[in-house]
Design a protein around this motif. Structure first.
Motif, short mmCIF file in Angstrom:
data_model
loop_
_atom_site.label_atom_id
_atom_site.label_comp_id
_atom_site.label_asym_id
_atom_site.label_seq_id
_atom_site.Cartn_x
_atom_site.Cartn_y
_atom_site.Cartn_z
N VAL A 117 -19.66 -36.89 39.45
CA VAL A 117 -18.53 -36.65 38.54
C VAL A 117 -18.61 -37.63 37.38
O VAL A 117 -18.39 -37.25 36.21
CB VAL A 117 -17.19 -36.81 39.29
CG1 VAL A 117 -16.02 -36.80 38.30
CG2 VAL A 117 -17.01 -35.69 40.32
N GLY A 118 -18.94 -38.88 37.68
CA GLY A 118 -19.09 -39.88 36.62
C GLY A 118 -20.20 -39.53 35.66
O GLY A 118 -20.06 -39.70 34.44
N ALA A 119 -21.31 -39.01 36.20
CA ALA A 119 -22.42 -38.60 35.34
C ALA A 119 -22.01 -37.44 34.43
O ALA A 119 -22.37 -37.39 33.25
CB ALA A 119 -23.62 -38.21 36.19
N TYR A 120 -21.24 -36.50 35.00
CA TYR A 120 -20.75 -35.38 34.21
C TYR A 120 -19.86 -35.88 33.07
O TYR A 120 -20.02 -35.47 31.90
CB TYR A 120 -19.97 -34.42 35.11
CG TYR A 120 -19.25 -33.33 34.36
CD1 TYR A 120 -19.93 -32.20 33.90
CD2 TYR A 120 -17.88 -33.42 34.12
CE1 TYR A 120 -19.27 -31.20 33.21
CE2 TYR A 120 -17.21 -32.42 33.43
CZ TYR A 120 -17.90 -31.32 32.97
OH TYR A 120 -17.24 -30.33 32.28
N MET A 121 -18.93 -36.78 33.39
CA MET A 121 -18.04 -37.32 32.37
C MET A 121 -18.82 -38.12 31.32
O MET A 121 -18.51 -38.07 30.13
CB MET A 121 -16.98 -38.20 33.02
CG MET A 121 -16.04 -37.46 33.97
SD MET A 121 -15.17 -36.08 33.16
CE MET A 121 -14.23 -36.98 31.92
N GLU A 122 -19.83 -38.82 31.79
CA GLU A 122 -20.62 -39.65 30.89
C GLU A 122 -21.31 -38.82 29.82
O GLU A 122 -21.26 -39.14 28.63
CB GLU A 122 -21.65 -40.43 31.71
CG GLU A 122 -22.41 -41.50 30.93
CD GLU A 122 -23.33 -42.30 31.84
OE1 GLU A 122 -23.69 -43.43 31.44
OE2 GLU A 122 -23.71 -41.81 32.92
#
Length: 365
Positions: A235-240
């Motif tokens: 999820v963090g990678a997606y947001m990043e």
């Protein structure tokens, strides 16, 4: 616990980790092929998987470190056998595939090679003969550093090395210009192929090998927490990438992401192997990962030449991913039948079922 069983267990887990790394790299390059076939235009689907696949390369660096340092922990270090082994398993394949992809560039893609001998040598040495070979050049640099790093034996030494390597990798990741160097030296230091951009992942692999027993016990007790960690990482990678845009495999957050994903793969292994189809599939991909890594760009090139344009519509990408994977595995199996194939791809030979699983230890890229 029996020592042989324990060794078998963790090498199976490393095969799984390597399989996930291989899948990540393949996702990046298959999605990039769809980008190229769409005249350089991303859509949400191809861009999504391109960015989420960028954990593969640093994970391969972790595995390289793990296998090297684990070997020293068990057998000790001898310089001459080390050089002979690495020349066979990495340097020779690196040279052979660099020459092969230069041939592909000229005769399949209509490209040209640098006319300046200095540029040619630099590109060849830095793995720029084709877009994926840079990692082979990084691994060669790992091997150059390894004779020094293998003297790290104490727990405090590993903690110091891990923290220092994280600082070094963070520094070089953000390096734009070098105030203390110029010319070719500055170019090398800034180049993504320079080993210091990746040193944390290699050292982390050694750290993992040194602390294997306590880490494996801890992660198996906290598998639910690690599963949550995987969700948070993705999820963090997606947001990043949604906020920042394109993020490379050297993203700063990977200094945290890669250890979490590595621990999670080890901790969740016991659950994954309960599904035989998944276990067998990942074992095959893991064991053949080096060959898959080296050959899959050629597979993609062949398909872009022989397949109709309709195949490169986004809706077919999931199908093409598996077609590319399966076709590449077939190519690897064919190469395994060639005499002296270990100089082409360092794929482990078939093991005698009467021997323990630790008789032969495959080497990662």
């Amino acid at each position: 616990m029996d020592t042989k069983l324990n060794n078998k267990e963790y090498f199976n887990e490393i095969h799984f980790l390597r399989a996930f790394a291989c899948i990540g790299v393949l996702l990046v390059h298959v999605s990039a092929t769809y980008f190229n076939e769409a005249d350089g235009v991303w859509n949400w689907f191809t861009y999504f998987f391109n960015q989420l696949g960028r954990f593969g390369t640093p994970t391969f660096a972790v595995i390289s470190g793990f296998l090297l340092f684990n070997g020293v922990n068990k057998k000790g270090f001898s310089f001459k056998p080390f050089i002979t082994s690495r020349t066979t398993k990495i340097i020779m394949p690196f040279v052979i595939w660099s020459l092969f992809y230069q041939f592909v560039t000229v005769y399949f893609l209509g490209g040209t090679l640098p006319s300046d001998p200095k540029v040619f040598v630099y590109n060849f040495t830095m793995g720029e003969s084709f877009y994926h070979l840079y990692f082979m050049a990084i691994v060669v640099q790992f091997y150059i550093m390894f004779p020094i790093l293998q003297f790290i034996r104490s727990g405090i030494g590993w903690w110091i090395a891990l923290i220092a390597s994280a600082v070094i990798s963070l520094y070089f990741t953000n390096l734009i210009d070098v105030p203390f160097a110029s010319g070719i030296i500055e170019k090398v230091l800034i180049d993504k192929v320079f080993v210091m951009h990746w040193i944390f992942y290699f050292v982390f692999g050694g750290f993992l090998a040194h602390y294997w027993k306590p880490i494996s016990v801890w992660v198996k007790k906290h598998s639910a927490l690690l599963a949550l960690g995987v969700v948070i990482v993705y999820v963090g990678a997606y947001m990043e990438y949604k906020i920042i845009g394109t993020v490379s495999s050297r993203r700063e957050t990977n200094l945290i992401n890669i250890p979490i994903l590595s621990f999670a793969t080890i901790g969740l292994y016991a659950y994954l192997v309960k599904m035989n189809w998944l276990k067998n599939t990942l074992q095959v991909i893991g064991k053949l990962s080096m060959g898959i890594y080296l050959i899959h760009p050629f597979t993609l090139i062949l398909f872009t030449i022989i397949l109709p344009d309709v195949v490169w519509q986004t809706r077919f990408m999931p199908i093409m991913f598996f077609v590319v994977l399966i076709t590449t595995i077939v190519f690897v199996k064919i190469i395994q039948q060639v005499p002296k194939h270990q100089f082409i791809i360092p794929v482990p030979t078939k093991r005698n079922k009467n021997k323990t699983s630790i008789q032969r230890k495959p080497v990662s890229a």
